[in-house]
Structure formats: C-alpha cells, structure tokens
Motif scaffolding. Structure first.
Motif, PDB file in Angstrom:
ATOM      1  N   LEU A  97     -11.381  -6.467  60.096  1.00 27.81           N
ATOM      2  CA  LEU A  97     -10.364  -6.070  59.124  1.00 27.81           C
ATOM      3  C   LEU A  97     -11.009  -5.874  57.757  1.00 27.81           C
ATOM      4  CD1 LEU A  97      -7.276  -8.251  60.115  1.00 27.81           C
ATOM      5  CD2 LEU A  97      -7.942  -5.975  60.878  1.00 27.81           C
ATOM      6  N   THR A  98     -10.314  -5.170  56.881  1.00 29.53           N
ATOM      7  CA  THR A  98     -10.855  -4.924  55.546  1.00 29.53           C
ATOM      8  C   THR A  98     -10.892  -6.232  54.754  1.00 29.53           C
ATOM      9  OG1 THR A  98      -8.664  -4.504  54.646  1.00 29.53           O
ATOM     10  CG2 THR A  98      -9.861  -2.604  55.508  1.00 29.53           C
ATOM     11  N   GLU A 125      -7.537  -7.381  53.598  1.00 24.59           N
ATOM     12  CA  GLU A 125      -6.685  -7.997  54.606  1.00 24.59           C
ATOM     13  C   GLU A 125      -7.116  -9.435  54.891  1.00 24.59           C
ATOM     14  OE1 GLU A 125      -5.111  -4.832  57.746  1.00 24.59           O
ATOM     15  OE2 GLU A 125      -7.214  -4.520  57.288  1.00 24.59           O
ATOM     16  N   PHE A 129       0.094  -2.914  55.339  1.00 23.51           N
ATOM     17  CA  PHE A 129      -1.105  -2.140  55.649  1.00 23.51           C
ATOM     18  C   PHE A 129      -0.887  -1.235  56.847  1.00 23.51           C
ATOM     19  CE2 PHE A 129      -2.353  -5.984  53.546  1.00 23.51           C
ATOM     20  CZ  PHE A 129      -3.432  -5.641  52.751  1.00 23.51           C
ATOM     21  N   GLY A 163      -6.076  -0.345  58.007  1.00 20.64           N
ATOM     22  CA  GLY A 163      -6.459  -1.299  56.984  1.00 20.64           C
ATOM     23  C   GLY A 163      -6.125  -0.833  55.579  1.00 20.64           C
TER      24      GLY A 163
END
Lengths: 237, 237
Positions: free
Chosen positions: A68-69, A72, B211, B215
DNA sequence: GAGTGGTCTAGACCACTAG
DNA sequence: TAGTGGTCTAGACCACTCC
C-alpha cells in the motif's frame, strides 16, 4: 526457539523490509518468498494475510502482492478502535490519568440495566460515578454499573486503582468481548460541572457492555468524553 | 460446483447449526468436524477462524471450540462499522434516501485538503455540499472534496444519483480503503438550518479520506449527522 | 498424561489477471 | 496462455488446558 509462530516472524520481517523500502511496489511471488524464508507456500500466505489485516499490503489474485502507499499505511496506524477496549482503565504513554470518585453506591438495577447485564431486578449492582482526569484536567465522566454477584468485593480502594486490574489479578477472571456504541449527545448539568464544559458543549458518549471470557456480562457503562478529548478513528476496506 | 471455497460453506453450515442449537455450548473436535464434513483439519480451522472473526465462537487452545452466549452473538450483529463504509452512498433497506445539492463548485484546495488528498495547491477540486434526507427528513449534511484530476466529469446529475456508482460503473475505478474519524461537535448555523436542529443540539461528525484501490486518495469529506440519527457500534475483543 | 486447538509441510489443483 | 494468489489434503508435530 522463538515462541512466536513462524508466520508471524515472517510477517514482522516483511513489515520491516517494507518500511525500509527493500521492496518497491510489490512483494516477490509466493513461491519466491517461500524459498527466501525456507518455508512452505501456505505459511507465506498466512503471513501475508496478517499484513493485509494490518493494512500494509493488499493481495490481488492473479496479479501479485501490492504494498500500500505510504499514506495508506500511515493512516492505518491511526486506527485507535482497540485503545477504546478497556477504555475505562487504559493509561496512555507517560500520561497522568487519575480518578476522582464522585459516588459509589449499591442499589437494584433499572429495567434497562438488568436487561443489558442479564440479571434479575432484585440482584444488587454497584453504581459508580467517576471523574477521570488527564494531567489534572477533566476529560471523562464515567457511569459504571456492575453486578455484585459477578464482581464481588469492589471497594473505594479498588476504584482508585483499577477495576480491570482487580478483576484480572485479584478475582482471577478474564475479560472477553465488549460491545460499544459511540454517539454525540448534549451535555447535561453533571457534564458541565465535572468536565468543566460550557452549556453549549456537546459530549462524545461511549455506551458499552463488557463480558467476561465466560460470556457473563459484568459491566454496563456510559462514558461521557469532553468533545475535544475523545474521538475514534477506524481504518476500513 | 459451488463458487464459494469449501471453508466458507462449512462456516455457514456451522453457523446455521449453531443458530438452531444443534450444538450446545461447544462444537465437536477438529478431527471430528473434519470427519463430518469429509475434509481436512486445516480447512476446518479456517472455517472456525472465520466464525471467530464474526463473533460467534471462541476457540480455546487445549480445551475446545466454545459457542458464545446468545447475548454475545446478538450484540456482535449490531456492529455497523462496515455500514459506514461508503456511508455517503449506502441506502438502507427499503428506506428512501434522497439528496439535495446545496452547492457544487470548482476551486483550489485549502492546505489541509491538499495534504489529505496528496495533491498540489493549484489542482482543482470539486466542492460539494449535499443535504441527505431519509424519508424526507434531513439526517446528514455532507461536505465533500474531490480532485477533478482523479474523478473527472462529475455533474449535478451524477450527484443526484450516486457518486460511488459513477466512480465504479462509469469511470471503472475501484474503491479501496477508507480512514474515518468519529467525533462530537457543536452544531453551526448550517447544521441548524439544514439538519433542522436546535442551536444547542450537537452533531455527530464523521471525517473521512477515501482511497481508490490504486492507493490514490479521491475523497475528503466531513459528514455532519443529526445527533439522534447517527451512531456507531463496534464489537471487539 | 490425555485431549484438543494451532502450525507446518510438499505438492496438487483451482481462480483470477493481464497481455 | 502464462503467471500469480488461494484452497485443499494427509499427516506430523507443537502448545496449551485440565485432571
């Protein structure tokens, strides 16, 4: 020999590796990871499903395992739902949480309380009202009802320390599930007095029923939080 | 061939069996269940861990698999955290939820919004204010910000239907995680006007960042719920 | 020590994604 | 069609509870 199961060890290692950007957008394939960690594929899957639960990765069938980023992951860590478990007693890092007992009585339960606690109308309950202060500033007002039969021997001394500590250490009972409802409410005269809030200030109320691990309800409580001192953050899919 | 994996089929069957009291306080042993369902032990474990997650049973290592009390199961079903996912758009059973668009503009984001949405200060965002009515009675006031670049082509017609439907069906984008914070707040003049609430009424605010599954943050919103029309219930361990 | 849930393996096969 | 995650098995072994 590590007490932890292998899949957790692997999950933690992978989490570290992700945080130091050892992997970029994606993790290696399951078979590759199984090879790296000298384990079987199923164990890797278990490790990954744990990381997915924690909000760090996302697995996409037929495609791969995506990291995930950073945004996040960062937000996932703000989830404080579990800090509200045993909210009544939890003490945050190095903060100074104290109790001020406003009242402590024995009485029979109301119909509503008897229903929540699954007890008869004539079974006595403790009626406890406590003001909670964080670094000497009032933050919550707690109304707690507990059946005497289930949690015997509560005294002022116990209240000043920790009810949960008494239940778990002295009574040797285990706390299980809890059901909590969060809502906004108008402040009443007691809130205004004990939370030092204005007449127009709202409160953030948490109403909860807590169970022992045996399944017996042992606490029904309403916690009135100053509206600027309590909020709940969830991270969800 | 059922599309569902076997462990879910077994879990559902077991749940039914528990509800009709086919088992009393405890489930049969893993090996016994494996025999009953003509499957392997690991599959049974997976089915049970799902039921545990749902708050129906509790496994105790070395002891057995315990069925939670009727009270606990009942309360577990009141958990509505997931109904707050896509809260903006979710329509409850047979209720009549409508939207009234109060304003709909394009502008540059504030610093805070740009930070939440991870965009530059000069990238335009939609600024949407909607009043939501349940059976013609106002229940929520929603302030929604979305980057035009991420969700292009929003029109009033879209807002009157469903933003989420537009995103998923028309734009073919997938919605991923969300981070939500719940708190109490004082009502302001807009709340009082659009939620038909009194000056002293509080509101239950839900602030969220949503989101895409890629992402990318695509929505920052603040939802102001009438304090008598929105609450959150969690069931936890 | 007996009984029970949890972990792990090696490998087969299934289900989905993407070019 | 190739690549990848998910499910499943049969059986071994580990960890915990309770008597």
């Amino acid at each position: 020999m590590a007490a932890k199961p292998k899949y957790l060890t692997i999950a933690n290692q992978l989490e570290q590796d992700i945080l130091i950007h050892k992997y970029q957008k994606q993790l290696p394939h399951l078979d590759q990871l199984a090879l790296i960690y000298q384990t079987s594929k199923v164990t890797i899957v278990k490790a990954l499903s744990f990381l997915q639960y924690k909000g760090i990765i996302k697995t996409v069938r037929g495609h791969g395992t995506i990291i995930l980023t950073a945004t996040e992951i960062e937000l996932a860590k703000k989830d404080n739902a579990n800090e509200h478990v045993g909210f009544t007693e939890r003490i945050k890092n190095s903060e100074f949480l104290t109790s001020n007992i406003i009242s402590f009585d024995l009485r029979e339960p109301t119909e509503k309380e008897a229903a929540f606690l699954k007890i008869g109308k004539s079974e006595q309950v403790y009626d406890i009202i406590r003001q909670r202060l964080l670094n000497d500033f009032p933050v919550r007002l707690e109304y707690t009802i507990m059946p005497v039969k289930v949690i015997p021997g509560i005294t002022k001394a116990v209240l000043e320390k920790s009810i949960y500590g008494y239940i778990e250490n002295t009574l040797q009972l285990k706390v299980g599930r809890a059901n909590r409802t969060f809502r906004a409410d108008k402040s009443d005269a007691y809130d205004q007095l004990y939370l030092k809030c204005a007449k127009t200030d709202p409160v953030f109320e948490v109403e909860q029923v807590c169970f022992l691990s045996s399944g017996l309800p042992f606490e029904y409580s309403q916690t009135r939080n100053r509206y600027d001192q309590g909020e709940l953050t969830l991270n969800q899919v």
